[in-house]
Design an enzyme around this catalytic site. Sequence first.
Site, PDB file in Angstrom:
ATOM      1  CD1 TRP A 295      -2.119  -2.167   1.136  1.00 51.75           C
ATOM      2  CD2 TRP A 295      -3.416  -0.180   0.699  1.00 51.75           C
ATOM      3  NE1 TRP A 295      -3.556  -2.570   0.982  1.00 51.75           N
ATOM      4  CE2 TRP A 295      -4.156  -1.369   0.791  1.00 51.75           C
ATOM      5  CE3 TRP A 295      -3.994   0.988   0.609  1.00 51.75           C
ATOM      6  CZ2 TRP A 295      -5.566  -1.405   0.299  1.00 51.75           C
ATOM      7  CZ3 TRP A 295      -5.388   0.978   0.308  1.00 51.75           C
ATOM      8  CH2 TRP A 295      -6.297  -0.137   0.168  1.00 51.75           C
TER       9      TRP A 295
ATOM     10  CG  HIS B 131      -3.425  -4.882   5.865  1.00 54.09           C
ATOM     11  ND1 HIS B 131      -4.664  -5.648   5.924  1.00 54.09           N
ATOM     12  CD2 HIS B 131      -3.169  -4.249   6.987  1.00 54.09           C
ATOM     13  CE1 HIS B 131      -4.965  -5.453   7.416  1.00 54.09           C
ATOM     14  NE2 HIS B 131      -4.298  -4.712   7.764  1.00 54.09           N
TER      15      HIS B 131
ATOM     16  CG  HIS C  22      -3.659  -9.534   3.898  1.00 51.26           C
ATOM     17  ND1 HIS C  22      -3.602  -8.912   2.705  1.00 51.26           N
ATOM     18  CD2 HIS C  22      -4.439  -8.674   4.552  1.00 51.26           C
ATOM     19  CE1 HIS C  22      -4.405  -7.948   2.651  1.00 51.26           C
ATOM     20  NE2 HIS C  22      -4.852  -7.731   3.536  1.00 51.26           N
TER      21      HIS C  22
ATOM     22  CG  ASP D  87      -8.539  -7.096   5.862  1.00 50.52           C
ATOM     23  OD1 ASP D  87      -7.187  -7.183   5.654  1.00 50.52           O
ATOM     24  OD2 ASP D  87      -9.207  -6.500   5.457  1.00 50.52           O
TER      25      ASP D  87
ATOM     26  CG  HIS E 156      -7.482  -3.681   8.876  1.00 49.32           C
ATOM     27  ND1 HIS E 156      -6.451  -3.022   8.699  1.00 49.32           N
ATOM     28  CD2 HIS E 156      -7.718  -3.535   7.395  1.00 49.32           C
ATOM     29  CE1 HIS E 156      -6.296  -2.463   7.525  1.00 49.32           C
ATOM     30  NE2 HIS E 156      -7.226  -2.727   6.725  1.00 49.32           N
TER      31      HIS E 156
ATOM     32  CG  HIS F 246     -12.682  -3.761   4.511  1.00 46.39           C
ATOM     33  ND1 HIS F 246     -12.509  -2.898   3.595  1.00 46.39           N
ATOM     34  CD2 HIS F 246     -11.733  -4.392   5.016  1.00 46.39           C
ATOM     35  CE1 HIS F 246     -11.480  -3.308   3.233  1.00 46.39           C
ATOM     36  NE2 HIS F 246     -10.818  -4.323   4.069  1.00 46.39           N
TER      37      HIS F 246
ATOM     38  CD  GLU G 259      -8.519  -7.050   2.105  1.00 47.51           C
ATOM     39  OE1 GLU G 259      -9.552  -6.385   1.989  1.00 47.51           O
ATOM     40  OE2 GLU G 259      -7.581  -7.059   2.973  1.00 47.51           O
TER      41      GLU G 259
HETATM   42  N1  NFK Z   1      -8.100  -1.951   4.099  1.00 46.35           N
HETATM   43  C1  NFK Z   1      -7.103  -2.531   3.539  1.00 46.35           C
HETATM   44  C2  NFK Z   1      -5.637  -1.779   3.792  1.00 46.35           C
HETATM   45  C3  NFK Z   1      -5.682  -0.491   3.935  1.00 46.35           C
HETATM   46  O1  NFK Z   1      -6.711   0.235   3.665  1.00 46.35           O
HETATM   47  C4  NFK Z   1      -4.429   0.051   4.158  1.00 46.35           C
HETATM   48  C5  NFK Z   1      -3.261  -0.681   4.324  1.00 46.35           C
HETATM   49  C6  NFK Z   1      -2.086   0.083   4.703  1.00 46.35           C
HETATM   50  C7  NFK Z   1      -2.188   1.343   4.622  1.00 46.35           C
HETATM   51  C8  NFK Z   1      -2.938   2.062   4.581  1.00 46.35           C
HETATM   52  C9  NFK Z   1      -4.352   1.564   4.109  1.00 46.35           C
HETATM   53  N2  NFK Z   1      -5.386   2.377   3.943  1.00 46.35           N
HETATM   54  C10 NFK Z   1      -5.111   3.786   4.173  1.00 46.35           C
HETATM   55  O2  NFK Z   1      -6.169   4.449   3.871  1.00 46.35           O
HETATM   56  C11 NFK Z   1      -6.747  -4.019   3.394  1.00 46.35           C
HETATM   57  O3  NFK Z   1      -7.687  -4.337   4.367  1.00 46.35           O
HETATM   58  O4  NFK Z   1      -5.649  -4.625   3.089  1.00 46.35           O
HETATM   59 ZN    ZN Z   2      -9.054  -5.316   3.900  1.00 46.85          ZN
HETATM   60 ZN    ZN Z   3      -6.041  -6.110   4.535  1.00 50.47          ZN
END
Ligand code: NFK
Ligand code: ZN
Ligand code: ZN
Length: 208
Positions: A17, A47, A51, A53, A57, A158, A170
């Site tokens: 990310w 993430h 992976h 969640d 999270h 989510h 995911e």
């Molecule tokens: N919801 C995403 C992850 C995510 O949103 C995220 C992961 C790492 C750093 C920032 C993130 N989102 C920031 O708004 C997930 O579940 O993988």
């Molecule tokens: Zn997620």
């Molecule tokens: Zn995730």
Amino acid sequence: MTLIDISRPLMNGTPTWPGDTAFNYEVSWSKEQNGSVNVGKLTMSIHTGTHVDSPFHFDNDGRKITDLDLQLYIGSARMIDVSGRSSVGAEDLAAFDLDGVTRLLLRTSSWTNPDEFPAQITYLRADIAPFLQSKGIRLIGVDVPSVDPLDSKELAAHHGLHSHDIHILEGLALDHVAPGDYELIALPLPLVEADGSPVRAVLRPYTT
Ligand SMILES: N[C@@H](CC(=O)c1ccccc1NC=O)C(=O)O
Ligand SMILES: [Zn+2]
Ligand SMILES: [Zn+2]
């Protein structure tokens, strides 16, 4: 016994990310240094790659990874192809037979270059959660880094999935898999307190 690996490789350079911790593996204490063994050190965001969640999270009061029922991550699963859509909701799934399905894997094929974090992905619309719950589905798996749009802050999918008791897997790799029924094995690590866990996800075909 055939196993189909549906995990993305974790290595230095694996996409993460934007702004999140980069993946790094290194031998931090070598055989040359200690005269005996190579010892690795790992730094990563949870993430990254394939992976699960945990509700923590996206909900401060949500359950952590070791609070979740392991049974969800092992057992029969159906993989269906929903590619070619910008989002997937109840209407898109109406044409599929989902009777008796507990774990549903969606192939969107929307993460087109696995070497780069995607700019845009197929996401899930909020109406998918009550629909999946009405079918008895407890786990949803996707081949993208998130079930929500990448720029979403409210994370409607989510939260909707969580409130309908549907768990989230995911970052699967599904392009080399034929749609159908399999045994899924995607166990999280016992990371006490964690907001998720990397998994090694595999499918075992049913032999008749
Ligand atoms: N919801 C995403 C992850 C995510 O949103 C995220 C992961 C790492 C750093 C920032 C993130 N989102 C920031 O708004 C997930 O579940 O993988
Ligand atoms: Zn997620
Ligand atoms: Zn995730």
